[in-house]
Design an enzyme around this catalytic site. Structure first.
Site, PDB file in Angstrom:
ATOM      1  N   ASP A  30     -55.618  10.717-120.731  1.00  0.00           N
ATOM      2  CA  ASP A  30     -55.482  11.379-122.035  1.00  0.00           C
ATOM      3  C   ASP A  30     -53.988  11.541-122.304  1.00  0.00           C
ATOM      4  OD1 ASP A  30     -54.668  13.493-120.454  1.00  0.00           O
ATOM      5  OD2 ASP A  30     -56.547  14.611-120.650  1.00  0.00           O
ATOM      6  N   THR A  68     -57.755  11.113-136.189  1.00  0.00           N
ATOM      7  CA  THR A  68     -59.001  10.945-136.940  1.00  0.00           C
ATOM      8  C   THR A  68     -59.279  12.069-137.951  1.00  0.00           C
ATOM      9  OG1 THR A  68     -60.182  11.952-135.096  1.00  0.00           O
ATOM     10  CG2 THR A  68     -60.168   9.551-135.176  1.00  0.00           C
ATOM     11  N   THR A 107     -61.685   1.106-138.651  1.00  0.00           N
ATOM     12  CA  THR A 107     -62.653   1.780-139.520  1.00  0.00           C
ATOM     13  C   THR A 107     -62.978   0.980-140.786  1.00  0.00           C
ATOM     14  OG1 THR A 107     -62.783   3.697-141.009  1.00  0.00           O
ATOM     15  CG2 THR A 107     -60.599   3.019-140.402  1.00  0.00           C
ATOM     16  N   TYR A 131     -55.499   8.112-144.199  1.00  0.00           N
ATOM     17  CA  TYR A 131     -56.020   7.680-142.895  1.00  0.00           C
ATOM     18  C   TYR A 131     -56.294   6.176-142.908  1.00  0.00           C
ATOM     19  CZ  TYR A 131     -59.773   6.999-139.390  1.00  0.00           C
ATOM     20  OH  TYR A 131     -60.570   6.524-138.373  1.00  0.00           O
ATOM     21  N   TRP A 156     -68.715   6.107-139.239  1.00  0.00           N
ATOM     22  CA  TRP A 156     -69.539   7.307-139.074  1.00  0.00           C
ATOM     23  C   TRP A 156     -69.878   7.570-137.583  1.00  0.00           C
ATOM     24  CZ3 TRP A 156     -73.808   7.780-143.417  1.00  0.00           C
ATOM     25  CH2 TRP A 156     -73.221   7.605-144.668  1.00  0.00           C
TER      26      TRP A 156
HETATM   27  N1  LIG Z   1     -64.874   9.417-135.836  1.00  0.00           N
HETATM   28  C1  LIG Z   1     -65.296   8.562-136.777  1.00  0.00           C
HETATM   29  O1  LIG Z   1     -66.171   8.877-137.583  1.00  0.00           O
HETATM   30  C2  LIG Z   1     -64.726   7.165-136.841  1.00  0.00           C
HETATM   31  C3  LIG Z   1     -65.169   6.309-137.867  1.00  0.00           C
HETATM   32  C4  LIG Z   1     -64.655   5.003-137.914  1.00  0.00           C
HETATM   33  C5  LIG Z   1     -63.746   4.593-136.960  1.00  0.00           C
HETATM   34  N2  LIG Z   1     -63.331   5.442-135.989  1.00  0.00           N
HETATM   35  C6  LIG Z   1     -62.344   4.952-135.034  1.00  0.00           C
HETATM   36  O2  LIG Z   1     -62.960   4.937-133.752  1.00  0.00           O
HETATM   37  C7  LIG Z   1     -61.999   5.218-132.746  1.00  0.00           C
HETATM   38  C8  LIG Z   1     -62.480   6.340-131.856  1.00  0.00           C
HETATM   39  O3  LIG Z   1     -62.719   7.487-132.655  1.00  0.00           O
HETATM   40  P1  LIG Z   1     -63.309   8.826-132.049  1.00  0.00           P
HETATM   41  O4  LIG Z   1     -64.343   9.322-132.985  1.00  0.00           O
HETATM   42  O5  LIG Z   1     -63.638   8.655-130.614  1.00  0.00           O
HETATM   43  O6  LIG Z   1     -62.026   9.764-132.208  1.00  0.00           O
HETATM   44  P2  LIG Z   1     -61.750  11.196-131.568  1.00  0.00           P
HETATM   45  O7  LIG Z   1     -62.980  11.766-130.994  1.00  0.00           O
HETATM   46  O8  LIG Z   1     -60.986  11.949-132.610  1.00  0.00           O
HETATM   47  O9  LIG Z   1     -60.776  10.840-130.363  1.00  0.00           O
HETATM   48  C9  LIG Z   1     -59.469  10.450-130.545  1.00  0.00           C
HETATM   49  C10 LIG Z   1     -58.739  10.749-129.264  1.00  0.00           C
HETATM   50  O10 LIG Z   1     -57.382  10.323-129.431  1.00  0.00           O
HETATM   51  C11 LIG Z   1     -56.603  11.243-128.726  1.00  0.00           C
HETATM   52  N3  LIG Z   1     -55.204  11.224-129.138  1.00  0.00           N
HETATM   53  C12 LIG Z   1     -54.654  11.575-130.331  1.00  0.00           C
HETATM   54  N4  LIG Z   1     -53.309  11.433-130.274  1.00  0.00           N
HETATM   55  C13 LIG Z   1     -53.026  10.996-129.023  1.00  0.00           C
HETATM   56  C14 LIG Z   1     -51.826  10.676-128.356  1.00  0.00           C
HETATM   57  N5  LIG Z   1     -50.619  10.815-128.940  1.00  0.00           N
HETATM   58  N6  LIG Z   1     -51.891  10.209-127.092  1.00  0.00           N
HETATM   59  C15 LIG Z   1     -53.081  10.098-126.454  1.00  0.00           C
HETATM   60  N7  LIG Z   1     -54.250  10.420-127.029  1.00  0.00           N
HETATM   61  C16 LIG Z   1     -54.225  10.851-128.300  1.00  0.00           C
HETATM   62  C17 LIG Z   1     -57.228  12.598-129.018  1.00  0.00           C
HETATM   63  O11 LIG Z   1     -56.803  13.490-128.048  1.00  0.00           O
HETATM   64  P3  LIG Z   1     -56.528  15.044-128.400  1.00  0.00           P
HETATM   65  O12 LIG Z   1     -57.867  15.669-128.445  1.00  0.00           O
HETATM   66  O13 LIG Z   1     -55.682  15.507-127.253  1.00  0.00           O
HETATM   67  O14 LIG Z   1     -55.816  15.069-129.725  1.00  0.00           O
HETATM   68  C18 LIG Z   1     -58.704  12.234-128.895  1.00  0.00           C
HETATM   69  O15 LIG Z   1     -59.152  12.407-127.574  1.00  0.00           O
HETATM   70  C19 LIG Z   1     -60.698   5.534-133.498  1.00  0.00           C
HETATM   71  O16 LIG Z   1     -59.885   4.378-133.542  1.00  0.00           O
HETATM   72  C20 LIG Z   1     -61.151   5.877-134.893  1.00  0.00           C
HETATM   73  O17 LIG Z   1     -60.146   5.610-135.857  1.00  0.00           O
HETATM   74  C21 LIG Z   1     -63.811   6.706-135.902  1.00  0.00           C
END
Ligand SMILES: NC(=O)c1ccc[n+]([C@@H]2O[C@H](COP(=O)([O-])OP(=O)(O)OC[C@H]3O[C@@H](n4cnc5c(N)ncnc54)[C@H](OP(=O)(O)O)[C@@H]3O)[C@@H](O)[C@H]2O)c1
Length: 301
Positions: A30, A68, A107, A131, A156
């Protein structure tokens, strides 16, 4: 085979920690310094990223980090751009240097969200919010880096680890009589577990087909089969929770248009993703979206 996961505690990162284990030696980080290995996985700390790539020397880097917070990104653009764009550019350049395959996630928000047809990988990009702009800039940086990359655009996302629509709906339905839910945004809820399992399958296919590598790099759309609205999605969540014996207070769910629920960031009406390329290239079967949601609710409860 050495694999590095960045963003191990995000929704997708958490599931990757499980799904990638059978593929080789997995190091999952992390943003903090790992007490065992001393490596730090802060993607915005360029020195730390160089250190882990040059010393651990992964064959494959899976980047599950992202900024995100879609609404917050409208006013926190610098930070969103740092994580979703500049840090991805740096990571891709470093992956090129150590000859590692970079797996990344993006996304449907890179598209303009108009129309009713499922987006194909090659469709024109025109993000409608900050975003989406930063995620598209990250994708362009991947392409320009000349690194070997596979980028999954998904939509989503929900998981048992982290905050998402399912958890919000369950919480609200326990304390409210009535809810208004948007019914004119159409997309596909995608489980973090499915994303991680497909990532593992794709990596396996990639490793066993070295002669095809150049054809395999690029962008792929990853979501289950079917489509729904937030309104119908919420109805399934309430129905499933009740079937599993959870007492909900909610009595009335009203379908509303996007225009009735203004948010700082504009949301696309059409989040459908065409997944034919992923299915055909890697011989992957994608389940109906309800299957993953029902499974996740059972796990959450
Ligand atoms: N969530 C959605 O609905 C969605 C939809 C479409 C696409 N996506 C894409 O899918 C992928 C995964 O999304 P997810 O839902 O798993 O996102 P998430 O749950 O928000 O997880 C993102 C992670 O990135 C970490 N992070 C942020 N800044 C960081 C840094 N400087 N160094 C290291 N870690 C860092 C966060 O850690 P902290 O908690 O410490 O900040 C968090 O653990 C992303 O590329 C997102 O853009 C997501």
């Amino acid at each position: 085979m050495k694999l590095l996961i960045l963003g191990k505690n995000g929704q997708v990162g958490w599931e990757l920690q499980r799904a990638l284990q059978p593929l080789g030696n997995v190091l999952a980080l992390d943003r903090y310094q790992d007490t065992k290995t001393q490596y730090c996985g802060d993607i915005a700390n360029f020195d730390a990223i160089v250190q882990v790539l040059t010393q651990f020397r992964p064959n494959i880097v899976v980047n599950a980090t992202a900024y995100t917070a879609v609404d917050k990104a409208e006013t926190d653009l610098e930070q969103a751009d740092l994580i979703n764009h500049l840090a991805v550019k740096h990571l891709a350049e470093q992956c090129k240097t150590v000859n590692a395959l970079l797996i990344h996630y993006s996304t449907d928000y890179v598209f303009d969200g108009l129309g009713q047809t499922a987006w194909q990988e090659t469709d024109e990009k025109a993000p409608q919010n900050a975003y989406g702009h930063t995620k598209l800039a990250g994708e362009i940086a991947l392409e320009q880096s000349q690194a070997k990359f596979i980028n999954f655009r998904t939509s989503w996302v929900y998981g048992t680890h982290g905050n998402n629509f399912i958890k919000t709906m369950l919480k609200l339905a326990k304390s409210k009589d009535e809810l208004n839910i948007i019914a004119d945004q159409i997309g596909v809820p995608t489980g973090a577990a499915l994303i991680a399992d497909v990532t593992a399958q794709v990596i396996r296919y990639y490793l066993f087909n070295p002669h095809q590598h150049n054809d395999l790099h690029g962008h792929y759309h990853l979501a289950p089969q079917g489509e729904t609205s937030w309104y119908d999605y919420a109805q399934l969540i309430f129905e499933q929770a009740r079937q599993k014996g959870i007492e909900l207070q909610i009595k009335r769910v009203e379908a509303i248009p996007t225009t009735a629920y203004p948010t700082p960031a504009k949301r696309p009406l059409n989040s459908r993703l065409n997944t034919q390329k992923l299915q055909q290239t890697f011989h992957i079967h994608l389940p109906e979206w309800q299957q993953g949601v029902e499974h996740a609710i059972a796990e959450m409860i």
